[in-house]
Design a protein around this motif. Sequence first.
Motif, PDB file in Angstrom:
ATOM      1  N   PRO A  57       0.838  -1.206   0.000  1.00  0.00           N
ATOM      2  CA  PRO A  57       0.000   0.000   0.000  1.00  0.00           C
ATOM      3  C   PRO A  57       0.867   1.248   0.000  1.00  0.00           C
ATOM      4  O   PRO A  57       2.031   1.211   0.374  1.00  0.00           O
ATOM      5  CB  PRO A  57      -0.767  -0.126   1.322  1.00  0.00           C
ATOM      6  N   SER A  58       0.273   2.345  -0.406  1.00  0.00           N
ATOM      7  CA  SER A  58       0.971   3.621  -0.285  1.00  0.00           C
ATOM      8  C   SER A  58       1.040   3.962   1.194  1.00  0.00           C
ATOM      9  O   SER A  58       0.037   3.900   1.900  1.00  0.00           O
ATOM     10  CB  SER A  58       0.210   4.717  -1.024  1.00  0.00           C
ATOM     11  N   PRO A  59       2.227   4.316   1.698  1.00  0.00           N
ATOM     12  CA  PRO A  59       2.325   4.659   3.116  1.00  0.00           C
ATOM     13  C   PRO A  59       1.966   6.112   3.417  1.00  0.00           C
ATOM     14  O   PRO A  59       2.526   6.723   4.322  1.00  0.00           O
ATOM     15  CB  PRO A  59       3.794   4.361   3.436  1.00  0.00           C
ATOM     16  N   LEU A  66       7.676  -1.143   6.433  1.00  0.00           N
ATOM     17  CA  LEU A  66       8.913  -1.919   6.443  1.00  0.00           C
ATOM     18  C   LEU A  66       8.622  -3.301   5.881  1.00  0.00           C
ATOM     19  O   LEU A  66       7.678  -3.968   6.315  1.00  0.00           O
ATOM     20  CB  LEU A  66       9.466  -2.024   7.868  1.00  0.00           C
ATOM     21  N   TYR A  67       9.436  -3.726   4.913  1.00  0.00           N
ATOM     22  CA  TYR A  67       9.309  -5.046   4.297  1.00  0.00           C
ATOM     23  C   TYR A  67      10.585  -5.832   4.591  1.00  0.00           C
ATOM     24  O   TYR A  67      11.657  -5.468   4.117  1.00  0.00           O
ATOM     25  CB  TYR A  67       9.092  -4.914   2.787  1.00  0.00           C
ATOM     26  N   HIS A  76       9.896   1.752   2.969  1.00  0.00           N
ATOM     27  CA  HIS A  76       9.168   2.580   2.004  1.00  0.00           C
ATOM     28  C   HIS A  76       8.555   3.761   2.768  1.00  0.00           C
ATOM     29  O   HIS A  76       7.639   3.586   3.561  1.00  0.00           O
ATOM     30  CB  HIS A  76       8.094   1.726   1.323  1.00  0.00           C
ATOM     31  N   PHE A  77       9.088   4.944   2.512  1.00  0.00           N
ATOM     32  CA  PHE A  77       8.638   6.160   3.174  1.00  0.00           C
ATOM     33  C   PHE A  77       7.806   7.004   2.221  1.00  0.00           C
ATOM     34  O   PHE A  77       8.127   7.119   1.038  1.00  0.00           O
ATOM     35  CB  PHE A  77       9.840   7.021   3.602  1.00  0.00           C
ATOM     36  N   ALA A  96      17.015   3.025   8.603  1.00  0.00           N
ATOM     37  CA  ALA A  96      16.816   2.636   7.200  1.00  0.00           C
ATOM     38  C   ALA A  96      18.046   2.993   6.373  1.00  0.00           C
ATOM     39  O   ALA A  96      18.501   2.189   5.550  1.00  0.00           O
ATOM     40  CB  ALA A  96      15.577   3.324   6.632  1.00  0.00           C
ATOM     41  N   PHE A  97      18.591   4.175   6.588  1.00  0.00           N
ATOM     42  CA  PHE A  97      19.763   4.614   5.819  1.00  0.00           C
ATOM     43  C   PHE A  97      20.970   3.709   6.044  1.00  0.00           C
ATOM     44  O   PHE A  97      21.783   3.512   5.154  1.00  0.00           O
ATOM     45  CB  PHE A  97      20.143   6.049   6.184  1.00  0.00           C
ATOM     46  N   SER A  98      21.088   3.149   7.229  1.00  0.00           N
ATOM     47  CA  SER A  98      22.280   2.352   7.520  1.00  0.00           C
ATOM     48  C   SER A  98      22.076   0.853   7.337  1.00  0.00           C
ATOM     49  O   SER A  98      23.021   0.141   7.019  1.00  0.00           O
ATOM     50  CB  SER A  98      22.771   2.635   8.942  1.00  0.00           C
ATOM     51  N   GLU A  99      20.840   0.351   7.498  1.00  0.00           N
ATOM     52  CA  GLU A  99      20.618  -1.091   7.528  1.00  0.00           C
ATOM     53  C   GLU A  99      19.861  -1.656   6.340  1.00  0.00           C
ATOM     54  O   GLU A  99      19.986  -2.842   6.034  1.00  0.00           O
ATOM     55  CB  GLU A  99      19.858  -1.464   8.800  1.00  0.00           C
ATOM     56  N   GLY A 100      19.035  -0.873   5.724  1.00  0.00           N
ATOM     57  CA  GLY A 100      18.175  -1.407   4.671  1.00  0.00           C
ATOM     58  C   GLY A 100      18.280  -0.595   3.402  1.00  0.00           C
ATOM     59  O   GLY A 100      19.173   0.230   3.235  1.00  0.00           O
ATOM     60  N   ILE A 101      17.366  -0.856   2.510  1.00  0.00           N
ATOM     61  CA  ILE A 101      17.218  -0.053   1.295  1.00  0.00           C
ATOM     62  C   ILE A 101      16.052   0.892   1.553  1.00  0.00           C
ATOM     63  O   ILE A 101      14.991   0.457   1.998  1.00  0.00           O
ATOM     64  CB  ILE A 101      16.941  -0.943   0.071  1.00  0.00           C
ATOM     65  N   SER A 102      16.244   2.154   1.287  1.00  0.00           N
ATOM     66  CA  SER A 102      15.212   3.164   1.524  1.00  0.00           C
ATOM     67  C   SER A 102      14.611   3.629   0.204  1.00  0.00           C
ATOM     68  O   SER A 102      15.341   4.090  -0.674  1.00  0.00           O
ATOM     69  CB  SER A 102      15.807   4.379   2.246  1.00  0.00           C
ATOM     70  N   LEU A 103      13.308   3.499   0.085  1.00  0.00           N
ATOM     71  CA  LEU A 103      12.547   4.097  -1.025  1.00  0.00           C
ATOM     72  C   LEU A 103      11.812   5.281  -0.413  1.00  0.00           C
ATOM     73  O   LEU A 103      11.022   5.099   0.515  1.00  0.00           O
ATOM     74  CB  LEU A 103      11.528   3.112  -1.591  1.00  0.00           C
TER      75      LEU A 103
END
Length: 156
Positions: A57-59, A66-67, A76-77, A96-103
Amino acid sequence: MVTIDLADESATAKLAARIAAASRPGDIIALKGELGAGKTSFARAFIGARGGDEAVPSPTFTLVQLYDLPHGAVWHFDLYRIRDPKDAWELGIEDAFSEGISLIEWPERLGSLLPARHLLIELDFAPAPDARRATLSAGGDWVERLTLIAAEALGG
């Protein structure tokens, strides 16, 4: 900077899949564009290409989704509703910036808090109703990866 014409939502999904394949933890992908330009459609395709099989969904109201995916977390922000860039810290954006992929949809809301190492994807409407134009600008080590993605997308 690379500009890619996308004939329809399927072409947008293919571009998202190419970028998803080149992404790794710590990457930041900024999705910029007007309402309805395809930012969330891009994010859905990206998350699906990374192994997500749930609805995306759109957040807009939750501000972040978070996925936890097989090859790493995707955050997903949607920052449309934040007023002060510092509010993003309360959403866990630093993790998110350090551990995951940020959209990040509406990345301009972050102002100077958006790291320079991001990939910017600007989606614009094109003359045909379902068509879009994607303009990609890279920072950090995205520069080299963008060259490869653009060559694939442009048929090179």
